[in-house]
Design a protein around this motif. Sequence first.
Motif, PDB file in Angstrom:
ATOM      1  N   PHE A   1       0.833  -1.199   0.000  1.00 28.69           N
ATOM      2  CA  PHE A   1       0.000   0.000   0.000  1.00 28.69           C
ATOM      3  C   PHE A   1       0.871   1.255   0.000  1.00 28.69           C
ATOM      4  O   PHE A   1       0.542   2.258  -0.649  1.00 28.69           O
ATOM      5  CB  PHE A   1      -0.917  -0.012   1.218  1.00 28.69           C
ATOM      6  CG  PHE A   1      -1.946   1.082   1.229  1.00 28.69           C
ATOM      7  CD1 PHE A   1      -3.010   1.061   0.350  1.00 28.69           C
ATOM      8  CD2 PHE A   1      -1.855   2.130   2.132  1.00 28.69           C
ATOM      9  CE1 PHE A   1      -3.965   2.060   0.352  1.00 28.69           C
ATOM     10  CE2 PHE A   1      -2.802   3.130   2.151  1.00 28.69           C
ATOM     11  CZ  PHE A   1      -3.862   3.096   1.260  1.00 28.69           C
ATOM     12  N   VAL A   2       1.993   1.208   0.726  1.00 30.59           N
ATOM     13  CA  VAL A   2       2.922   2.343   0.747  1.00 30.59           C
ATOM     14  C   VAL A   2       3.486   2.597  -0.653  1.00 30.59           C
ATOM     15  O   VAL A   2       3.570   3.740  -1.112  1.00 30.59           O
ATOM     16  CB  VAL A   2       4.065   2.088   1.753  1.00 30.59           C
ATOM     17  CG1 VAL A   2       5.144   3.163   1.632  1.00 30.59           C
ATOM     18  CG2 VAL A   2       3.522   2.054   3.176  1.00 30.59           C
ATOM     19  N   VAL A   3       3.849   1.516  -1.341  1.00 32.24           N
ATOM     20  CA  VAL A   3       4.366   1.659  -2.713  1.00 32.24           C
ATOM     21  C   VAL A   3       3.326   2.332  -3.598  1.00 32.24           C
ATOM     22  O   VAL A   3       3.639   3.230  -4.393  1.00 32.24           O
ATOM     23  CB  VAL A   3       4.755   0.283  -3.283  1.00 32.24           C
ATOM     24  CG1 VAL A   3       5.115   0.394  -4.763  1.00 32.24           C
ATOM     25  CG2 VAL A   3       5.927  -0.309  -2.505  1.00 32.24           C
ATOM     26  N   TRP A   4       2.066   1.925  -3.456  1.00 30.63           N
ATOM     27  CA  TRP A   4       0.997   2.515  -4.258  1.00 30.63           C
ATOM     28  C   TRP A   4       0.794   3.983  -3.896  1.00 30.63           C
ATOM     29  O   TRP A   4       0.633   4.836  -4.782  1.00 30.63           O
ATOM     30  CB  TRP A   4      -0.287   1.722  -4.057  1.00 30.63           C
ATOM     31  CG  TRP A   4      -1.537   2.340  -4.607  1.00 30.63           C
ATOM     32  CD1 TRP A   4      -2.685   2.586  -3.926  1.00 30.63           C
ATOM     33  CD2 TRP A   4      -1.775   2.771  -5.953  1.00 30.63           C
ATOM     34  NE1 TRP A   4      -3.617   3.150  -4.753  1.00 30.63           N
ATOM     35  CE2 TRP A   4      -3.089   3.281  -6.009  1.00 30.63           C
ATOM     36  CE3 TRP A   4      -1.000   2.789  -7.109  1.00 30.63           C
ATOM     37  CZ2 TRP A   4      -3.650   3.794  -7.171  1.00 30.63           C
ATOM     38  CZ3 TRP A   4      -1.559   3.307  -8.279  1.00 30.63           C
ATOM     39  CH2 TRP A   4      -2.861   3.795  -8.303  1.00 30.63           C
ATOM     40  N   ARG A   5       0.821   4.309  -2.614  1.00 28.65           N
ATOM     41  CA  ARG A   5       0.680   5.703  -2.210  1.00 28.65           C
ATOM     42  C   ARG A   5       1.824   6.558  -2.759  1.00 28.65           C
ATOM     43  O   ARG A   5       1.613   7.706  -3.171  1.00 28.65           O
ATOM     44  CB  ARG A   5       0.637   5.807  -0.684  1.00 28.65           C
ATOM     45  CG  ARG A   5      -0.708   5.463  -0.062  1.00 28.65           C
ATOM     46  CD  ARG A   5      -1.733   6.494  -0.456  1.00 28.65           C
ATOM     47  NE  ARG A   5      -2.919   6.450   0.361  1.00 28.65           N
ATOM     48  CZ  ARG A   5      -4.144   6.223  -0.115  1.00 28.65           C
ATOM     49  NH1 ARG A   5      -4.308   6.004  -1.423  1.00 28.65           N
ATOM     50  NH2 ARG A   5      -5.190   6.237   0.679  1.00 28.65           N
ATOM     51  N   LEU A   6       3.034   6.029  -2.771  1.00 31.40           N
ATOM     52  CA  LEU A   6       4.160   6.765  -3.345  1.00 31.40           C
ATOM     53  C   LEU A   6       3.971   6.972  -4.839  1.00 31.40           C
ATOM     54  O   LEU A   6       4.309   8.033  -5.385  1.00 31.40           O
ATOM     55  CB  LEU A   6       5.467   6.023  -3.071  1.00 31.40           C
ATOM     56  CG  LEU A   6       5.942   6.005  -1.611  1.00 31.40           C
ATOM     57  CD1 LEU A   6       7.171   5.101  -1.462  1.00 31.40           C
ATOM     58  CD2 LEU A   6       6.254   7.413  -1.117  1.00 31.40           C
ATOM     59  N   ALA A   7       3.419   5.965  -5.507  1.00 33.31           N
ATOM     60  CA  ALA A   7       3.147   6.111  -6.938  1.00 33.31           C
ATOM     61  C   ALA A   7       2.090   7.186  -7.174  1.00 33.31           C
ATOM     62  O   ALA A   7       2.188   7.977  -8.123  1.00 33.31           O
ATOM     63  CB  ALA A   7       2.685   4.774  -7.516  1.00 33.31           C
ATOM     64  N   GLN A   8       1.078   7.228  -6.309  1.00 35.15           N
ATOM     65  CA  GLN A   8       0.044   8.249  -6.447  1.00 35.15           C
ATOM     66  C   GLN A   8       0.595   9.646  -6.186  1.00 35.15           C
ATOM     67  O   GLN A   8       0.207  10.606  -6.862  1.00 35.15           O
ATOM     68  CB  GLN A   8      -1.096   7.972  -5.455  1.00 35.15           C
ATOM     69  CG  GLN A   8      -1.949   6.759  -5.792  1.00 35.15           C
ATOM     70  CD  GLN A   8      -2.972   6.486  -4.708  1.00 35.15           C
ATOM     71  OE1 GLN A   8      -2.614   6.117  -3.588  1.00 35.15           O
ATOM     72  NE2 GLN A   8      -4.232   6.689  -5.021  1.00 35.15           N
ATOM     73  N   SER A   9       1.483   9.764  -5.199  1.00 34.23           N
ATOM     74  CA  SER A   9       1.970  11.085  -4.816  1.00 34.23           C
ATOM     75  C   SER A   9       3.154  11.543  -5.659  1.00 34.23           C
ATOM     76  O   SER A   9       3.139  12.645  -6.219  1.00 34.23           O
ATOM     77  CB  SER A   9       2.354  11.092  -3.331  1.00 34.23           C
ATOM     78  OG  SER A   9       3.329  10.100  -3.049  1.00 34.23           O
ATOM     79  N   LEU A  10       4.176  10.711  -5.786  1.00 29.04           N
ATOM     80  CA  LEU A  10       5.387  11.123  -6.494  1.00 29.04           C
ATOM     81  C   LEU A  10       5.257  11.025  -8.014  1.00 29.04           C
ATOM     82  O   LEU A  10       5.733  11.898  -8.734  1.00 29.04           O
ATOM     83  CB  LEU A  10       6.576  10.276  -6.022  1.00 29.04           C
ATOM     84  CG  LEU A  10       6.956  10.397  -4.547  1.00 29.04           C
ATOM     85  CD1 LEU A  10       8.158   9.519  -4.239  1.00 29.04           C
ATOM     86  CD2 LEU A  10       7.245  11.848  -4.178  1.00 29.04           C
ATOM     87  N   ALA A  11       4.629   9.950  -8.486  1.00 34.53           N
ATOM     88  CA  ALA A  11       4.521   9.746  -9.934  1.00 34.53           C
ATOM     89  C   ALA A  11       3.155  10.132 -10.477  1.00 34.53           C
ATOM     90  O   ALA A  11       2.908   9.981 -11.669  1.00 34.53           O
ATOM     91  CB  ALA A  11       4.814   8.276 -10.276  1.00 34.53           C
TER      92      ALA A  11
END
Length: 275
Positions: free
Chosen positions: A68-78
């Motif tokens: 879920f953290v990886v997905w949140r980083l994708a939503q925020s950073l990418a």
Amino acid sequence: MNTRSKFHLLARAGYSARGVVFLLIAALALFSSFAGGEPDTQSALSAILQQPFGRIWIGLIGLGLAGFVVWRLAQSLANADGQDDDLKGYAIRAALFGSAITYAGLAVTSLMMALQMSGGGGSGGEEGLAAWAMAQPFGRYLAGAIGLGFVIGGVITAMKGIRRRFGRYLDLDAEKNSPSVLISIYGLVARGAVFAIVGVFFLYAAFTVDPEQAGGMADALAWVQSLPFGGVIYAVVAVGLAAFGIYNFVEARYRRINAPDVGDIRRQLPLGRIN
């Protein structure tokens, strides 16, 4: 399994893990009066740990939350969700990045408990965050900003449910009054209300310059219970947190996952700019 499929699996496992945690928090909230548990994330993890094969289950939840953290980083950073390049879009992405940090801590806690490296005791995360904020230059203002962020996030979360804006990211018709949609609305409104109450606690902690006045989910529910007709309102909110847990399973099933270009993420990070 290609990279895109693995990314989809990570994101959906993450939503499922968050759903399990909130269902347990809701159960603890509903039964805490005679079971003696605190309705917060730490107690939810401890409850899992006490079950047969608890270390295995909590390890799987930790791995799911890491996804879920990886997905949140994708939503925020990418910008995997394709937010607009305006103030609103950047604010949403900043909130998603904050969510990534929060769940990263919960994922680490889960994995440490699974490896018997931590007892996971205590629920003072919010007090600890307030204490850290107030130890910084202009700390009370930082704590106040965090509290304001919680309040705004709570309002946005509730409105996301009331206006059915969650439907824009789901392969599901949010305009129909299906059980999945109605449960999602209920869950988002309840989660938003708890968020906002936690934010008010932070604002009060900043006003009194006392980090111990900051409170988390358990404190927010205890405050609700102290209101007139508090027992009824408490039950409504607790069931709402269970609905929020189910909403996460709806997202795990129907969420449109746009796997980002790995290069986009690397370019957002300092190390990604080093050749």
